[in-house]
Design a protein around this motif. Structure first.
Motif, PDB file in Angstrom:
ATOM      1  N   ILE A  62      -7.412  -1.918  12.462  1.00 43.47           N
ATOM      2  CA  ILE A  62      -7.556  -1.897  10.999  1.00 43.47           C
ATOM      3  C   ILE A  62      -8.762  -1.036  10.618  1.00 43.47           C
ATOM      4  CG2 ILE A  62      -8.173  -3.315   8.998  1.00 43.47           C
ATOM      5  CD1 ILE A  62      -6.414  -5.552  10.263  1.00 43.47           C
ATOM      6  N   LEU A  63      -9.876  -1.228  11.313  1.00 43.68           N
ATOM      7  CA  LEU A  63     -11.059  -0.412  11.019  1.00 43.68           C
ATOM      8  C   LEU A  63     -10.802   1.061  11.291  1.00 43.68           C
ATOM      9  CD1 LEU A  63     -13.931  -2.672  12.394  1.00 43.68           C
ATOM     10  CD2 LEU A  63     -13.286  -2.292  10.008  1.00 43.68           C
ATOM     11  N   GLU A  64     -10.065   1.337  12.363  1.00 41.41           N
ATOM     12  CA  GLU A  64      -9.740   2.732  12.674  1.00 41.41           C
ATOM     13  C   GLU A  64      -8.917   3.348  11.548  1.00 41.41           C
ATOM     14  OE1 GLU A  64      -7.831   5.353  16.295  1.00 41.41           O
ATOM     15  OE2 GLU A  64      -7.016   3.359  15.917  1.00 41.41           O
ATOM     16  N   ALA A  65      -7.944   2.610  11.050  1.00 41.84           N
ATOM     17  CA  ALA A  65      -7.113   3.121   9.954  1.00 41.84           C
ATOM     18  C   ALA A  65      -7.952   3.337   8.695  1.00 41.84           C
ATOM     19  CB  ALA A  65      -5.970   2.145   9.669  1.00 41.84           C
ATOM     20  N   LEU A  66      -8.857   2.400   8.423  1.00 36.63           N
ATOM     21  CA  LEU A  66      -9.680   2.502   7.217  1.00 36.63           C
ATOM     22  C   LEU A  66     -10.796   3.528   7.350  1.00 36.63           C
ATOM     23  CD1 LEU A  66      -9.911  -1.268   6.232  1.00 36.63           C
ATOM     24  CD2 LEU A  66      -8.445   0.518   5.229  1.00 36.63           C
ATOM     25  N   ALA A  67     -11.083   3.957   8.564  1.00 38.90           N
ATOM     26  CA  ALA A  67     -12.113   4.987   8.757  1.00 38.90           C
ATOM     27  C   ALA A  67     -11.656   6.313   8.169  1.00 38.90           C
ATOM     28  CB  ALA A  67     -12.443   5.143  10.240  1.00 38.90           C
ATOM     29  N   GLY A  68     -10.353   6.496   8.057  1.00 35.42           N
ATOM     30  CA  GLY A  68      -9.822   7.747   7.529  1.00 35.42           C
ATOM     31  C   GLY A  68      -9.447   7.694   6.070  1.00 35.42           C
ATOM     32  N   ASP A  69      -8.919   6.538   5.623  1.00 40.62           N
ATOM     33  CA  ASP A  69      -8.404   6.440   4.255  1.00 40.62           C
ATOM     34  C   ASP A  69      -8.544   5.029   3.712  1.00 40.62           C
ATOM     35  OD1 ASP A  69      -7.167   9.050   3.635  1.00 40.62           O
ATOM     36  OD2 ASP A  69      -5.896   8.586   5.361  1.00 40.62           O
ATOM     37  N   GLU A  70      -8.586   4.938   2.397  1.00 38.71           N
ATOM     38  CA  GLU A  70      -8.451   3.657   1.720  1.00 38.71           C
ATOM     39  C   GLU A  70      -6.963   3.314   1.738  1.00 38.71           C
ATOM     40  OE1 GLU A  70     -10.185   2.114  -2.405  1.00 38.71           O
ATOM     41  OE2 GLU A  70      -8.486   3.487  -2.677  1.00 38.71           O
ATOM     42  N   LEU A  71      -6.622   2.083   2.132  1.00 35.42           N
ATOM     43  CA  LEU A  71      -5.215   1.693   2.254  1.00 35.42           C
ATOM     44  C   LEU A  71      -4.969   0.342   1.615  1.00 35.42           C
ATOM     45  CD1 LEU A  71      -4.775   2.633   6.017  1.00 35.42           C
ATOM     46  CD2 LEU A  71      -3.791   3.867   4.091  1.00 35.42           C
ATOM     47  N   CYS A  72      -3.763   0.167   1.088  1.00 36.17           N
ATOM     48  CA  CYS A  72      -3.386  -1.146   0.576  1.00 36.17           C
ATOM     49  C   CYS A  72      -2.909  -2.002   1.747  1.00 36.17           C
ATOM     50  CB  CYS A  72      -2.312  -1.031  -0.500  1.00 36.17           C
ATOM     51  SG  CYS A  72      -0.669  -0.623   0.111  1.00 36.17           S
ATOM     52  N   VAL A  73      -2.794  -3.299   1.523  1.00 35.88           N
ATOM     53  CA  VAL A  73      -2.406  -4.219   2.588  1.00 35.88           C
ATOM     54  C   VAL A  73      -1.036  -3.863   3.146  1.00 35.88           C
ATOM     55  CG1 VAL A  73      -1.986  -6.639   3.160  1.00 35.88           C
ATOM     56  CG2 VAL A  73      -3.846  -6.042   1.628  1.00 35.88           C
ATOM     57  N   CYS A  74      -0.095  -3.451   2.298  1.00 35.27           N
ATOM     58  CA  CYS A  74       1.249  -3.081   2.755  1.00 35.27           C
ATOM     59  C   CYS A  74       1.186  -1.909   3.735  1.00 35.27           C
ATOM     60  CB  CYS A  74       2.131  -2.687   1.570  1.00 35.27           C
ATOM     61  SG  CYS A  74       2.338  -3.985   0.356  1.00 35.27           S
ATOM     62  N   ASP A  75       0.398  -0.898   3.384  1.00 33.83           N
ATOM     63  CA  ASP A  75       0.266   0.274   4.253  1.00 33.83           C
ATOM     64  C   ASP A  75      -0.443  -0.081   5.560  1.00 33.83           C
ATOM     65  OD1 ASP A  75       1.538   1.780   2.321  1.00 33.83           O
ATOM     66  OD2 ASP A  75      -0.334   2.589   1.488  1.00 33.83           O
ATOM     67  N   LEU A  76      -1.496  -0.902   5.467  1.00 32.91           N
ATOM     68  CA  LEU A  76      -2.202  -1.325   6.674  1.00 32.91           C
ATOM     69  C   LEU A  76      -1.276  -2.093   7.609  1.00 32.91           C
ATOM     70  CD1 LEU A  76      -5.757  -2.488   5.539  1.00 32.91           C
ATOM     71  CD2 LEU A  76      -5.217  -0.845   7.330  1.00 32.91           C
TER      72      LEU A  76
ATOM     73  N   ARG B  80      -9.185  -3.801  -6.339  1.00 30.36           N
ATOM     74  CA  ARG B  80      -7.893  -4.195  -6.922  1.00 30.36           C
ATOM     75  C   ARG B  80      -7.428  -3.149  -7.929  1.00 30.36           C
ATOM     76  NH1 ARG B  80      -6.575  -8.777  -4.752  1.00 30.36           N
ATOM     77  NH2 ARG B  80      -8.199 -10.244  -4.185  1.00 30.36           N
ATOM     78  N   ASP B  81      -6.142  -2.860  -7.856  1.00 29.45           N
ATOM     79  CA  ASP B  81      -5.528  -1.932  -8.791  1.00 29.45           C
ATOM     80  C   ASP B  81      -4.198  -2.557  -9.201  1.00 29.45           C
ATOM     81  OD1 ASP B  81      -4.750   0.190 -10.341  1.00 29.45           O
ATOM     82  OD2 ASP B  81      -4.522   1.606  -8.669  1.00 29.45           O
ATOM     83  N   GLY B  82      -4.221  -3.230 -10.311  1.00 26.49           N
ATOM     84  CA  GLY B  82      -3.022  -3.951 -10.752  1.00 26.49           C
ATOM     85  C   GLY B  82      -2.764  -5.115  -9.797  1.00 26.49           C
ATOM     86  N   LYS B  83      -1.560  -5.141  -9.232  1.00 31.36           N
ATOM     87  CA  LYS B  83      -1.195  -6.210  -8.306  1.00 31.36           C
ATOM     88  C   LYS B  83      -1.471  -5.852  -6.847  1.00 31.36           C
ATOM     89  CE  LYS B  83       2.336  -8.217 -11.222  1.00 31.36           C
ATOM     90  NZ  LYS B  83       3.694  -8.726 -11.300  1.00 31.36           N
ATOM     91  N   ASN B  84      -2.008  -4.691  -6.606  1.00 27.34           N
ATOM     92  CA  ASN B  84      -2.280  -4.246  -5.234  1.00 27.34           C
ATOM     93  C   ASN B  84      -3.760  -4.349  -4.904  1.00 27.34           C
ATOM     94  OD1 ASN B  84       0.414  -3.624  -4.804  1.00 27.34           O
ATOM     95  ND2 ASN B  84       0.159  -1.504  -5.503  1.00 27.34           N
ATOM     96  N   ALA B  85      -4.023  -4.581  -3.618  1.00 25.91           N
ATOM     97  CA  ALA B  85      -5.396  -4.644  -3.114  1.00 25.91           C
ATOM     98  C   ALA B  85      -5.580  -3.496  -2.132  1.00 25.91           C
ATOM     99  CB  ALA B  85      -5.651  -5.978  -2.433  1.00 25.91           C
TER     100      ALA B  85
END
Length: 179
Positions: free
Chosen positions: A108-122, A150-155
């Motif tokens: 998860i940290l590796e994925a977030l090191a490159g981009d901001e991601l929503c829970v669905c994408d993660l 938070r952006d609307g219903k997404n985190a």
């Protein structure tokens, strides 16, 4: 007195306690080969230059770079202790490293090191359910390793700051350079 090459003589080839016999252990102390099996086992744990490391089998300290004679340098000890962080900080640091001891959280940290991601994408990236990823994110967030927007219903999650990014990158570089 028996001849040195008699099978019953300690250290003789073919003798049960000979150093070259299968499963035999060499000891640093003289006469160890003639001790009973139980005494030999105790001696293997206590012999000078030998130690038993949990999960590591017998570790030969004679080959390890350790002090062969106990000595303490009071001035150095005092200087090092003075610059060490408080125990509370060390406890938090240890907790952070325990969190980093899980492959899913590291992914998860590796994925977030490159981009901001929503829970669905993660969840799709790491191959786990949204519920499982959300649980891991909760732990990472409590440790201040990630933050949520938070952006609307997404985190949307991202690394908390550049310190986390550098910690992750340096640890990964260290692992990759040792190959």
């Amino acid at each position: 007195m028996s001849a040195p090459d008699a099978p019953d003589a300690p250290g003789a080839p073919g003798a049960p306690d000979a150093p070259d016999a299968p499963g035999a252990t060499q000891f640093a102390s003289p006469g160890a080969a003639s001790r009973s099996g139980r005494a030999r086992a105790r001696k293997a744990e206590c012999a000078p230059g030998r130690a038993v490391a949990p999960g590591m089998g017998n570790l030969d300290l004679a080959e390890a770079p350790v002090c062969q004679q106990h000595c303490e340098h009071a001035d150095v000890i005092a200087r090092v202790r003075a610059r060490m962080a408080p125990d509370e900080d060390m406890a938090e640091l240890a907790a952070t490293f325990r969190l980093l001891g899980d492959r899913t959280r590291v992914r998860i940290l590796e994925a977030l090191a490159g981009d901001e991601l929503c829970v669905c994408d993660l969840a799709a990236v790491v191959g786990h359910s949204q519920s499982a990823v959300s649980h891991q994110l909760r732990l990472l967030r409590a440790a201040k390793l990630v933050r949520v927007r938070r952006d609307g219903k997404n985190a949307f999650y991202s690394l908390d700051d550049d310190h986390v990014r550098h910690l992750f990158r340096q640890a990964l570089d260290h692992v990759q350079e040792s190959r």
